[in-house]
Motif scaffolding. Structure first.
Motif, PDB file in Angstrom:
ATOM      1  N   GLY A  20       7.361  31.100  41.093  1.00 43.46           N
ATOM      2  CA  GLY A  20       7.595  29.814  40.442  1.00 43.46           C
ATOM      3  C   GLY A  20       8.916  29.183  40.769  1.00 43.46           C
ATOM      4  N   HIS A  21       9.573  29.599  41.825  1.00 45.37           N
ATOM      5  CA  HIS A  21      10.926  29.132  42.140  1.00 45.37           C
ATOM      6  C   HIS A  21      10.902  28.196  43.349  1.00 45.37           C
ATOM      7  CE1 HIS A  21      15.163  29.782  41.127  1.00 45.37           C
ATOM      8  NE2 HIS A  21      15.405  29.465  42.393  1.00 45.37           N
ATOM      9  N   PRO A  22      11.830  27.203  43.393  1.00 47.41           N
ATOM     10  CA  PRO A  22      11.886  26.292  44.549  1.00 47.41           C
ATOM     11  C   PRO A  22      12.160  27.049  45.842  1.00 47.41           C
ATOM     12  CG  PRO A  22      13.207  25.439  42.733  1.00 47.41           C
ATOM     13  CD  PRO A  22      12.818  26.827  42.365  1.00 47.41           C
ATOM     14  N   SER A  46       4.763  29.662  49.569  1.00 45.48           N
ATOM     15  CA  SER A  46       4.055  29.514  48.301  1.00 45.48           C
ATOM     16  C   SER A  46       5.000  29.861  47.164  1.00 45.48           C
ATOM     17  CB  SER A  46       2.831  30.435  48.268  1.00 45.48           C
ATOM     18  OG  SER A  46       2.251  30.450  46.982  1.00 45.48           O
ATOM     19  N   ALA A  47       5.108  28.947  46.169  1.00 46.81           N
ATOM     20  CA  ALA A  47       6.029  29.178  45.051  1.00 46.81           C
ATOM     21  C   ALA A  47       5.548  30.305  44.157  1.00 46.81           C
ATOM     22  CB  ALA A  47       6.188  27.899  44.231  1.00 46.81           C
ATOM     23  N   GLY A  48       4.234  30.547  44.076  1.00 42.08           N
ATOM     24  CA  GLY A  48       3.707  31.599  43.211  1.00 42.08           C
ATOM     25  C   GLY A  48       3.831  31.227  41.743  1.00 42.08           C
ATOM     26  N   PRO A  49       3.194  31.999  40.865  1.00 39.43           N
ATOM     27  CA  PRO A  49       3.282  31.719  39.430  1.00 39.43           C
ATOM     28  C   PRO A  49       4.619  32.181  38.866  1.00 39.43           C
ATOM     29  CG  PRO A  49       1.981  33.678  39.799  1.00 39.43           C
ATOM     30  CD  PRO A  49       2.307  33.137  41.158  1.00 39.43           C
ATOM     31  N   PRO A  50       5.084  31.578  37.770  1.00 42.52           N
ATOM     32  CA  PRO A  50       6.302  32.087  37.122  1.00 42.52           C
ATOM     33  C   PRO A  50       6.103  33.506  36.626  1.00 42.52           C
ATOM     34  CG  PRO A  50       5.720  29.899  36.300  1.00 42.52           C
ATOM     35  CD  PRO A  50       4.563  30.375  37.102  1.00 42.52           C
TER      36      PRO A  50
END
Length: 780
Positions: free
Chosen positions: A546-548, A565-569
């Motif tokens: 979930g990070h930039p 891919s940012a992925g989920p937090p």
């Protein structure tokens, strides 16, 4: 006939033919001087038309001594035997004098100011309250034009305008004003009703008014309005001094001509509350204000300390916990003024005329924080009981805001200290990257956030670059950040790939959330980016939760965002994280940051990231200078969130620093491998490490042949330390154990651990790698 009334007879030609004794007493003319004269000769001005038509009204007569006399007259026609008019009988009296009718008495004795004017705004009648307001008897005003009886002032012009407006429109008027009066020594608030007066025929013949003194109600509304204003104006920031200044801005000049706020020193710092002394009280001046520019009457300058003796109203207010009223003439007030004059004699002229003071303690949640003082100099009214109640309410609201600001400052200081203790102070020595960083805590009322970064040395000269953010502010988010920092360092020590590390971290966050909130699994809202750079292969492997995505600046000066891919937090659970791998030229700059750098309610994220890329391409003397350039170019003047920025410039280990051998899975190959390693050390000029290295290579290679699986490989890396790595195809990790006396083996790893600085193992895609490091710095 009594003094109060008089009679005269006028024939049809307007000649006086009769004159009573009462008429003589009212006008000063004896009968022999009045009878035979034209009645108009005694008039000071023409009789108003409405009085002629009504045959009653007020007329102005010139007294025999020359001054004007207003008389209320009534004319009664006299008819002769033939039915023709024979003249008039005129009765006259001073207005209100000798009033006997109930309506007249009610008018005369009314508590409100009541007056009657003709259509030309001349006085026809005033009651006793109106005369008191004007400060003169009724006779002085009768027949006179209103503007002639008052001073030239804006509110008096407004009053006259309303009188004319009633005559012009024939409609009543109600309005409120705050103005002075000729006989009153201060301004009053008035509610005035004006209405037209009509005769029996419906003709407008004058104007009547009633004015109610609403000063108390006016000030009650003003105090309520000030309280409402204070609710919006005080506490706009979580700054103690600014809050005190806002309190001063509310009370000066409408409630006080001078005001000050003094606080205990512990309120301004992070110390615990001490006990309040019973005798002298020491306070620090944090804010004051005055109707005079520069506040010259202040005996204590801003930031200075003042000691209040027990007799002072300030000390009493703090001891008793309530407002203390003090007026001129009272001993305590006079001693306080004398002490002020002695301390600051230059301000003495500005203190002359000070006549009333209110000292109010600033108390919030049962704690006394300081005191507020209000003084009146130019305002005529002394402070009263209602003012004391108002001041206590206002001080109570302000004290809560001051206490909130104090608590916020203390929590912010605690959170900053905790966060600084968790963030890396001096980045560990390693050769993989050159780093520079910045951390800017938010100045917003939300408090310190949970942003963090880290640089973690890994085996094989590799390095982990970490940046993360915990949603929220204050100590809870800082504490959560601390747990994540510890977890990442622990997982990094296991040497997991970035995507696997984030998977384990996600599980950990889920468990933490479940433990914090019972059986319900909650999302903490944390994000993290974990990257591993290998200076031997020059590969960067990274994954995000979930990070930039980070930005990349290549040696040719071009900059771009790394596609990933940012992925989920963290804390969502059940979703995979994707790793991205790319090879970097030596001298590339990787910029990792938290979302506070590019995200804001008033900014477009894409535009902000473009600004970031442009700023990263600006030539700079060092990475530290580049950090400052980026922050200056990208951040707004007042960032709404914490910002963490980590810049890493990559280095590469050349072929002359790395030596690799494939090992045949045969015990006979151990000696040849050991000799090859010794020859390489000689070529590197590291003969002093040969003895330990031979033992280490022998043990690790032997273990790989005996317990591992092909392929087996030995690698030596000459960096700041000498690194020895032995890889094999088995995923089984070794562990230290204490061998018994009759055991034939089990001492190899213990020997390696004793001879080297540190050792460990890591899983690879083809098995595992056992590594150890030796210092290249002489011990003696």
């Amino acid at each position: 006939m009594e003094d109060a009334s008089a009679a005269a007879i006028i024939d049809a030609r307007g000649i006086l033919t009769g004159w009573s004794e009462g008429a003589q007493r009212l006008t000063g003319y004896p009968a022999h001087e009045a009878v035979g004269r034209a009645a108009r000769e005694l008039l000071a001005e023409a009789v108003p038309p409405e009085a002629v038509s009504a045959r009653s009204g007020t007329v102005m007569v010139r007294h025999r001594d020359g001054y004007l006399v207003g008389l209320r007259v009534r004319a009664c026609a006299v008819t002769g035997p033939d039915g023709e008019s024979g003249g008039y009988v005129i009765t006259a009296a001073s207005p209100g004098h000798g009033e006997t009718s109930l309506a007249g008495l009610a008018f005369q004795q009314a508590s409100m100011s009541m007056s009657v004017f003709d259509t030309g705004q001349r006085y026809l009648r005033l009651n006793e309250a109106a005369c008191h307001v004007m400060g003169v008897p009724e006779e002085t005003l009768l027949g006179r034009h209103f503007p002639e009886t008052v001073a030239e002032a804006e509110h008096m012009r407004g009053f006259n305008w309303h009188l004319r407006h009633v005559v012009e429109t024939g409609r009543p008027v109600r309005y409120e004003s705050y103005a002075g009066a000729p006989a009153l020594n201060r301004e009053h608030a008035w509610v005035t009703e004006m209405w037209p007066v009509r005769d029996a025929a419906g003709e407008l013949v004058g104007t009547a008014l009633a004015a109610f003194d609403s000063t108390e109600q006016y000030w009650a509304r003003q105090r309520l309005a000030l309280l409402n204003e204070a609710a919006a104006a005080i506490g706009t920031t979580l700054d103690v001094v600014r809050t005190a200044e806002e309190l001063i801005g509310v009370v000066v000049p409408r409630f006080a001509d001078f005001a000050s706020v003094d606080l205990f020193d512990w309120v301004l710092g992070a110390d615990e509350q001490p006990t309040v002394p019973a005798d002298e009280i020491t306070l620090r001046r944090v804010a004051h204000g005055s109707v005079t520019e520069g506040t010259p009457e202040a005996a204590v300058h801003l930031g200075e300390v003042d000691v209040y003796t027990p007799f002072s109203p300030i000390a009493r207010a703090m001891r008793e916990g309530g407002a203390i009223l003090s007026q001129a003439g009272e001993p305590a007030f006079m001693r306080w003024v004398a002490e002020r004059n002695s301390r600051a004699p230059k301000g003495r002229p500005y203190r002359e005329g000070a006549h009333s003071m209110l000292a109010v303690p600033l108390r919030a949640r049962g704690t006394t924080l300081g005191v507020a003082v209000a003084v009146r100099v130019a305002q005529a009214d002394d402070y009263g009981a209602d003012d004391a109640v108002f001041a206590e309410e206002l001080a109570s609201r302000a004290a809560v805001c001051v206490d909130n600001a104090r608590r916020f400052a203390r929590e912010r200081t605690t959170a900053l200290a905790l966060q600084h203790s968790l963030l890396p102070r001096g980045l560990p020595g390693q050769a993989a990257v050159q780093v520079a960083h910045r951390y800017l805590p938010s100045g917003s009322a939300a408090g310190i956030g949970g942003d963090w970064f880290d640089v973690i040395p890994l085996s094989g000269s590799r390095v982990a670059l970490v940046v993360g953010d915990v949603v929220g502010h204050g100590i809870p988010s800082t504490a959560t950040m601390g747990r994540l920092v510890t977890a990442v360092r622990t997982l990094a020590d296991v040497d997991l790939p970035p995507d696997e590390l984030l998977t384990h971290l996600d599980d950990l966050v889920t468990h933490l959330a479940s433990d914090d909130q019972g059986d319900e699994v909650a999302e903490l809202g944390a994000t993290c980016l974990y990257a591993v750079y290998d200076p031997v292969t020059r590969r960067l492997n990274l994954a995000a939760a979930g990070h930039p995505a980070p930005a990349l600046v290549l040696p040719d000066g071009s900059a771009r965002m790394i596609p990933m891919s940012a992925g989920p937090p963290l804390g969502v659970g059940g979703l995979p994280f994707e790793a991205t791998e790319l090879q970097l030229p030596e001298g590339s700059v990787v910029a990792l940051y938290t979302d506070g750098l590019v995200e804001d309610r008033d900014r477009d994220v894409d535009h902000a990231t473009d600004e970031l890329c442009r700023a990263l391409t600006v030539p700079a003397d060092s990475l530290d200078a580049l950090c400052d350039t980026v922050l200056k170019a990208v951040l707004p003047e007042e960032p709404g969130d914490d910002v963490a920025l980590l810049l890493a410039r990559t280095r590469a280990l050349g072929a002359d620093q790395v030596a690799t051998w494939d090992v045949t899975p045969d015990p006979a190959a151990v000696a040849a491998t050991r000799q090859a390693a010794t020859d390489q050390l000689t070529a590197w000029g590291l003969d002093e490490t040969a003895f330990v290295t031979e033992l280490v290579v022998s043990e690790l290679v032997t273990n790989a042949i005996r317990y591992g699986a092909p392929p087996i490989q030995l690698r030596l890396i000459r960096d700041r330390t000498l690194i020895c790595e032995v890889s094999d195809g088995s995923s089984t990790s070794p562990h230290l154990r204490r061998a018994h006396q009759d055991d034939e083996g089990g001492r190899g790893l213990l020997l390696v651990a004793q001879l080297t600085q540190r050792w460990g193992s890591r899983q690879t895609t083809r098995g595992k790698t056992i590594w150890c490091e030796q210092s290249l710095t002489p011990l003696f």
